[in-house]
Design a protein around this motif. Structure first.
Motif, PDB file in Angstrom:
ATOM      1  N   GLY A   1       0.832  -1.203   0.000  1.00 42.13           N
ATOM      2  CA  GLY A   1       0.000   0.000   0.000  1.00 42.13           C
ATOM      3  C   GLY A   1       0.864   1.250   0.000  1.00 42.13           C
ATOM      4  O   GLY A   1       0.683   2.147  -0.820  1.00 42.13           O
TER       5      GLY A   1
ATOM      6  N   ASP B   1      -8.897  -0.859  -9.906  1.00 43.80           N
ATOM      7  CA  ASP B   1      -9.716  -1.379  -8.815  1.00 43.80           C
ATOM      8  C   ASP B   1     -10.638  -0.314  -8.247  1.00 43.80           C
ATOM      9  O   ASP B   1     -11.774  -0.597  -7.874  1.00 43.80           O
ATOM     10  CB  ASP B   1      -8.819  -1.941  -7.702  1.00 43.80           C
ATOM     11  N   SER B   2     -10.128   0.900  -8.213  1.00 44.17           N
ATOM     12  CA  SER B   2     -10.984   1.951  -7.659  1.00 44.17           C
ATOM     13  C   SER B   2     -12.212   2.148  -8.544  1.00 44.17           C
ATOM     14  O   SER B   2     -13.287   2.444  -8.055  1.00 44.17           O
ATOM     15  CB  SER B   2     -10.201   3.243  -7.471  1.00 44.17           C
TER      16      SER B   2
ATOM     17  N   SER C   1      -4.290  -0.815  -9.036  1.00 46.31           N
ATOM     18  CA  SER C   1      -4.965  -0.109  -7.945  1.00 46.31           C
ATOM     19  C   SER C   1      -5.919   0.951  -8.493  1.00 46.31           C
ATOM     20  O   SER C   1      -6.986   1.203  -7.936  1.00 46.31           O
ATOM     21  CB  SER C   1      -3.939   0.514  -6.999  1.00 46.31           C
TER      22      SER C   1
END
Lengths: 243, 243
Positions: free
Chosen positions: B24, B78-79, B75
Motif C-alpha cells: 500500500g 480497482d478503484s 490499484s
DNA sequence: CTTTGGAATGAATGATTATTCATTCAGCCG
DNA sequence: CGGCTGAATGAATAATCATTCATTCCAAAG
C-alpha cells in the motif's frame, strides 16, 4: 506562427533542403520505433541505424532526444491537419462537410494508428514548453471540426449545443479507434465504426430540419453506407473469447 | 481468478498482512510519482523515499520496477471497479442505475485524474503478459456499464444498439475528462460535463418510452441537476484565451 | 540473556545510453 | 592542384539507475 513548418528546433546544418530531407529520414525512423517501443526504450543509436545514418549526425539536426520526439509528434498532428481539409475539399453542404471531416479524421487515425497512440503516451515526456506546441496543434485541428459543427448549427441542421464539448467528443471518438483498437477491431471494422459513430452523433445532434437533409445525404451516398445503420446490434459479438 | 486481490506478483516476505500494508505504501508513492513524472523518469529511490522505506525493501515486495507499475495500474482500475457498483447500490430502476454508473465513473476519474492519465500513458511500458492483466481488468469494469445499458434496452428504454460500442463511447467519455482536463476545465465544471454527457447520450439512445421515464427521473432529481440540461450552449466560452 | 530468522537498510555494482568531439570525408573555389 | 568548409562518423565519456547483497535490526522463543 512560423515561416516554414519546423519551429523552435535548431539545427547545426545550414542547408535548408538538406535539413528537411535528413529530418524526414530521422523522423520516419523515430516514429516507427517510438510507436513500437516507446520513447524511453528507443535509443538514438537505434534511430540512427534505422534511418541509415550515424548517431552523431542526429545531433547536427536536433539538439535533444526530446527534439526528435517533438518533431515526431508534430509530424503526426500535421497529417491530421492536412487530411481533414483535403477530404472536405469541394463539398459545400454543411452536413456533408461535417461527415467528411469526421470520416477523414477516423481514417487518418486508422492509417497512423500507432503514431496516434504514441501522441497520447508521449506528450507528457516533453518539457512543458515544447508540450505547449503540441497542444496548440491539437487545438488547431479541433478548429476544423468545430467550424464544420458551427456551420451545421448555423443552418439549423444541428441543435444548439456546446460546440467545443461536442468537438471533443468527436475527436475522442476518432482517437478511440487507435487507443482501443485492440478491442474494437474484434467488434467492428473501421467503416462500421465510422458509420455507427456518425449515426450515433446524428441522433444526438440533428434537428427535424436536419433529419430531412440527412436522409437525403445518406440516400445519395455522398459518404458512408446508405442505410441499415443501426439495425444490427448483435453481430461479431463472440469474437472476444475466441482469441 | 485469484484468491486475494494481488495476482502474479511475488513477494519475499511471507506475512500476508505486512505485505498488504507495505505494498500500500509503495503503491501510493509510486502512483503519485508516476503520475507526475512518468514511469521512466521516476526512480526506485524516489519511490522509496516518498514511501518512507529503503530502496532495497521494495525488492522484497516486488520483483521488478515493472511490477510496481503493474500494481499501481491495478490499484487505479480497482478503484473503478469498487466505486461504480457502490454508486448503483440500492437503485433498481434501470435508467437510474445507468445514470448512476456513468456519473460514478466520471467522478472516480476526476478524483484519480492523474492516475487515469497514467494508465493511458504507461500500459504499454509493461511486458505483454502483464499488460494483458490490465486489459482484463478494463474489460471487467466495462462489463458494469454494459450490463446497465443492456437492462435499459431490455426494458425498451433505449433502442437496440451495439452495446459494446456504446459502452466504449461512455467509457471514453469518462476518461476524456482526465485526458483532456487541461482544456475541458476551461470550458465546464465536472458536473456540467456529466450533465452534458448524460443529456447527449440520452438523445442518442432513448426510445419514446424511454423519454417518458427519463423526464420523470430528471424531475425527481434522482441524480444530476433537475432541468435546463441543454439550454445554454454559450457560457464559459471566453476563458480559453484568458489563461 | 542468547539465539534465530525474517525484515530492513543503503552502499556498491554493472548496464545502459545520451551526448560529445576528435577525426575523416567530399566537394568547391581561387 | 592545395586548402577550406560544412557534413558525417562512431568510439569514448559521463551519468544515471535498477538491482543486489553483506550487514544490521528486532522481536519472539527458549
Amino acid at each position: 506562427m512560423h515561416p516554414n513548418g519546423v519551429p523552435e528546433v535548431k539545427s547545426q546544418v545550414t542547408d535548408e533542403v538538406l535539413v528537411h530531407r535528413r529530418r524526414g529520414q530521422i523522423i520516419a525512423a523515430a516514429v516507427e520505433l517510438f510507436a513500437r517501443q516507446g520513447f524511453y526504450r528507443t535509443t538514438i543509436q537505434e534511430i540512427a541505424k534505422l534511418a541509415g545514418v550515424s548517431s552523431g549526425l542526429i545531433y547536427q539536426y536536433v539538439s535533444d532526444k526530446e527534439d526528435v520526439l517533438l518533431l515526431s509528434l508534430l509530424s503526426v498532428l500535421d497529417s491530421y491537419k492536412h487530411e481533414i481539409p483535403a477530404a472536405m475539399e469541394g463539398l459545400s453542404d454543411p452536413l456533408a462537410r461535417y461527415r467528411a471531416a469526421v470520416q477523414a479524421y477516423c481514417r487518418v487515425v486508422d492509417q497512423r494508428r500507432e503514431a496516434t497512440v504514441l501522441a497520447y503516451r508521449s506528450t507528457k515526456s516533453l518539457p512543458e514548453d515544447r508540450r505547449q506546441l503540441i497542444k496548440n496543434h491539437e487545438i488547431e485541428t479541433n478548429g476544423l471540426i468545430e467550424a464544420a459543427l458551427r456551420d451545421c448549427i448555423a443552418e439549423g441542421l444541428f441543435r444548439e449545443v456546446n460546440v467545443e464539448l461536442v468537438t471533443y467528443q468527436l475527436v475522442t471518438f476518432a482517437h478511440s479507434w487507435a487507443l482501443k483498437y485492440w478491442r474494437l477491431k474484434q467488434l467492428v471494422t473501421l467503416e462500421e465504426y465510422i458509420a455507427h459513430g456518425l449515426d450515433f452523433f446524428a441522433r444526438a445532434l440533428l434537428t427535424p430540419k436536419g433529419w430531412r437533409h440527412y436522409s437525403k445525404l445518406a440516400d445519395a451516398g455522398t459518404a458512408g453506407p446508405p442505410k441499415a445503420i443501426a439495425a444490427k446490434p448483435r453481430k461479431q459479438r463472440r469474437t472476444a473469447s475466441g482469441t
